[in-house]
Design an enzyme around this catalytic site. Structure first.
Site, PDB file in Angstrom:
ATOM      1  N   ASP A  63      -4.306  -1.618  -2.000  1.00 11.15           N
ATOM      2  CA  ASP A  63      -5.679  -1.394  -1.605  1.00 11.15           C
ATOM      3  C   ASP A  63      -6.393  -0.759  -2.806  1.00 11.15           C
ATOM      4  O   ASP A  63      -5.877   0.179  -3.400  1.00 11.15           O
ATOM      5  CB  ASP A  63      -5.650  -0.384  -0.435  1.00 11.15           C
ATOM      6  CG  ASP A  63      -6.666  -0.682   0.642  1.00 11.15           C
ATOM      7  OD1 ASP A  63      -6.974  -1.872   0.880  1.00 11.15           O
ATOM      8  OD2 ASP A  63      -7.150   0.291   1.272  1.00 11.15           O
ATOM      9  N   HIS A 107     -10.814   6.157   0.547  1.00 12.36           N
ATOM     10  CA  HIS A 107      -9.410   6.114   0.131  1.00 12.36           C
ATOM     11  C   HIS A 107      -9.227   5.044  -0.945  1.00 12.36           C
ATOM     12  O   HIS A 107     -10.007   4.080  -0.998  1.00 12.36           O
ATOM     13  CB  HIS A 107      -8.482   5.805   1.329  1.00 12.36           C
ATOM     14  CG  HIS A 107      -8.777   4.483   1.955  1.00 12.36           C
ATOM     15  ND1 HIS A 107      -9.775   4.299   2.894  1.00 12.36           N
ATOM     16  CD2 HIS A 107      -8.238   3.253   1.747  1.00 12.36           C
ATOM     17  CE1 HIS A 107      -9.825   3.037   3.246  1.00 12.36           C
ATOM     18  NE2 HIS A 107      -8.913   2.361   2.557  1.00 12.36           N
ATOM     19  N   HIS A 140     -10.417   0.156  -3.737  1.00  8.51           N
ATOM     20  CA  HIS A 140     -11.817   0.045  -3.323  1.00  8.51           C
ATOM     21  C   HIS A 140     -12.803   0.637  -4.337  1.00  8.51           C
ATOM     22  O   HIS A 140     -12.500   1.636  -4.976  1.00  8.51           O
ATOM     23  CB  HIS A 140     -12.028   0.789  -2.002  1.00  8.51           C
ATOM     24  CG  HIS A 140     -11.223   0.260  -0.855  1.00  8.51           C
ATOM     25  ND1 HIS A 140     -11.212  -1.068  -0.492  1.00  8.51           N
ATOM     26  CD2 HIS A 140     -10.403   0.888   0.031  1.00  8.51           C
ATOM     27  CE1 HIS A 140     -10.423  -1.226   0.567  1.00  8.51           C
ATOM     28  NE2 HIS A 140      -9.913  -0.059   0.898  1.00  8.51           N
ATOM     29  N   ASP A 188       0.793  -1.252   0.000  1.00 13.15           N
ATOM     30  CA  ASP A 188       0.000   0.000   0.000  1.00 13.15           C
ATOM     31  C   ASP A 188       0.818   1.291   0.000  1.00 13.15           C
ATOM     32  O   ASP A 188       0.471   2.247   0.711  1.00 13.15           O
ATOM     33  CB  ASP A 188      -0.974  -0.010   1.181  1.00 13.15           C
ATOM     34  CG  ASP A 188      -2.112  -0.988   0.986  1.00 13.15           C
ATOM     35  OD1 ASP A 188      -2.257  -1.539  -0.125  1.00 13.15           O
ATOM     36  OD2 ASP A 188      -2.875  -1.225   1.946  1.00 13.15           O
ATOM     37  N   HIS A 232     -17.333   1.413  -0.668  1.00 12.94           N
ATOM     38  CA  HIS A 232     -16.767   0.318   0.129  1.00 12.94           C
ATOM     39  C   HIS A 232     -17.197   0.398   1.597  1.00 12.94           C
ATOM     40  O   HIS A 232     -17.256   1.485   2.180  1.00 12.94           O
ATOM     41  CB  HIS A 232     -15.235   0.314   0.035  1.00 12.94           C
ATOM     42  CG  HIS A 232     -14.622  -0.946   0.545  1.00 12.94           C
ATOM     43  ND1 HIS A 232     -14.033  -1.046   1.775  1.00 12.94           N
ATOM     44  CD2 HIS A 232     -14.561  -2.174  -0.018  1.00 12.94           C
ATOM     45  CE1 HIS A 232     -13.613  -2.297   1.936  1.00 12.94           C
ATOM     46  NE2 HIS A 232     -13.914  -2.991   0.866  1.00 12.94           N
ATOM     47  N   CYS A 255      -2.366  -3.152   7.426  1.00 10.84           N
ATOM     48  CA  CYS A 255      -2.062  -4.058   6.313  1.00 10.84           C
ATOM     49  C   CYS A 255      -0.656  -4.647   6.384  1.00 10.84           C
ATOM     50  O   CYS A 255      -0.463  -5.793   5.992  1.00 10.84           O
ATOM     51  CB  CYS A 255      -2.290  -3.339   4.993  1.00 10.84           C
ATOM     52  SG  CYS A 255      -4.038  -2.970   4.757  1.00 10.84           S
ATOM     53  N   LYS A 297      -6.480  -5.702  -3.347  1.00  9.14           N
ATOM     54  CA  LYS A 297      -7.360  -6.183  -2.267  1.00  9.14           C
ATOM     55  C   LYS A 297      -8.389  -5.114  -1.940  1.00  9.14           C
ATOM     56  O   LYS A 297      -8.175  -3.926  -2.207  1.00  9.14           O
ATOM     57  CB  LYS A 297      -6.545  -6.528  -1.018  1.00  9.14           C
ATOM     58  CG  LYS A 297      -5.818  -5.323  -0.446  1.00  9.14           C
ATOM     59  CD  LYS A 297      -5.025  -5.693   0.803  1.00  9.14           C
ATOM     60  CE  LYS A 297      -4.130  -4.552   1.249  1.00  9.14           C
ATOM     61  NZ  LYS A 297      -4.833  -3.324   1.607  1.00  9.14           N
TER      62      LYS A 297
HETATM   63  C1  VGL Z   1      -5.132   0.143   5.280  1.00 11.93           C
HETATM   64  C2  VGL Z   1      -6.755   1.276   6.398  1.00 11.93           C
HETATM   65  C3  VGL Z   1      -7.660   1.007   5.406  1.00 11.93           C
HETATM   66  C4  VGL Z   1      -3.693  -0.273   5.226  1.00 11.93           C
HETATM   67  C5  VGL Z   1      -6.018  -0.131   4.271  1.00 11.93           C
HETATM   68  O1  VGL Z   1      -3.157  -0.424   4.107  1.00 11.93           O
HETATM   69  O2  VGL Z   1      -3.065  -0.454   6.310  1.00 11.93           O
HETATM   70  N1  VGL Z   1      -5.502   0.834   6.352  1.00 11.93           N
HETATM   71  N2  VGL Z   1      -7.275   0.315   4.341  1.00 11.93           N
HETATM   72 ZN    ZN Z   2      -8.589   0.343   2.600  1.00 11.12          ZN
END
Ligand code: VGL
Ligand code: ZN
Length: 196
Positions: A62, A81, A64, A11, A68, A151, A107
């Site tokens: 990530d 996000h 979405h 991410d 989401h 994550c 994901k």
């Molecule tokens: C994440 C919050 C929401 C991450 C992903 O990558 O840690 N945190 N979506």
């Molecule tokens: Zn996320």
């Protein structure tokens, strides 16, 4: 060199760097990640493709839909996000030269499911991170990314469970909260993850 090693970048996407969910230490973390890739070759003149021939770099992203369930407006805890098709969902430009389609795993694409672990992500051919790492015979995996507490942690724990030696690059991490980051690092050490 480093035949059975790989790097997993979690991410390192604009929304987590300077966007709607900007995390602490993100710019330094991206620079450190790029620097680490550079150390994986002893011939500094090598370009990205040559580095990737010997050292696989895998990206977890990530990604979405706009509705989401992890977004506050839809019952979740996060601001919107990494919405598909937006700049915020893109990999940082400094790392883009290393991104390859078959080694890029998405994901959080299903509106109803939160997915923190990179193990739940899939590439465009439907393969998981675990599938590809076992095809590559990876024994040692280096991990960097955002966010430590969510994550990154979840991905490291799944890599460890899958039997790999996990090296967490602590300077190449960004986080939601400094104490949360420190606590997560301590707990991961206790689980046998090597914090470097
Ligand atoms: C994440 C919050 C929401 C991450 C992903 O990558 O840690 N945190 N979506
Ligand atoms: Zn996320």
């Amino acid at each position: 060199m480093m035949k059975n090693s790989a790097l997993v970048i979690v991410d390192m996407l604009y929304d987590f760097i300077d966007g709607s969910l900007a995390c602490l230490n993100s710019t330094a973390a991206v620079n450190e990640a790029a620097k680490f890739i550079g150390t994986m070759t002893d011939r500094p003149e090598e370009d990205a493709d040559e580095i990737l021939d010997t050292f696989p770099v895998l990206f977890v992203c990530d990604r979405h839909p706009a509705n989401h369930s992890s977004f506050k407006e839809y019952g979740g805890i996060w601001p919107p996000h990494c919405v598909q098709g937006t700049h915020g969902s893109a990999i940082h430009e400094m790392l883009m030269p290393y991104a390859q389609e078959e080694l890029t795993f998405l994901k959080g694409c299903d509106p109803s499911a939160e997915q923190y672990s990179g193990f739940e992500a899939r590439n465009s051919a439907g393969q998981s991170l675990g599938d590809i790492l076992s095809l590559l015979d990876t024994t040692d995996v280096y991990v960097c990314g955002i966010a430590t507490e969510f994550c990154v942690r979840s991905t490291c724990e799944d890599l460890k469970k899958a039997g790999m030696t996990v090296h967490l690059l602590s300077k190449a991490l960004a986080y939601v909260d400094k104490d949360g980051h420190r606590k997560a690092l301590e707990e991961m050490k206790g689980e046998g993850i090597i914090v470097e």
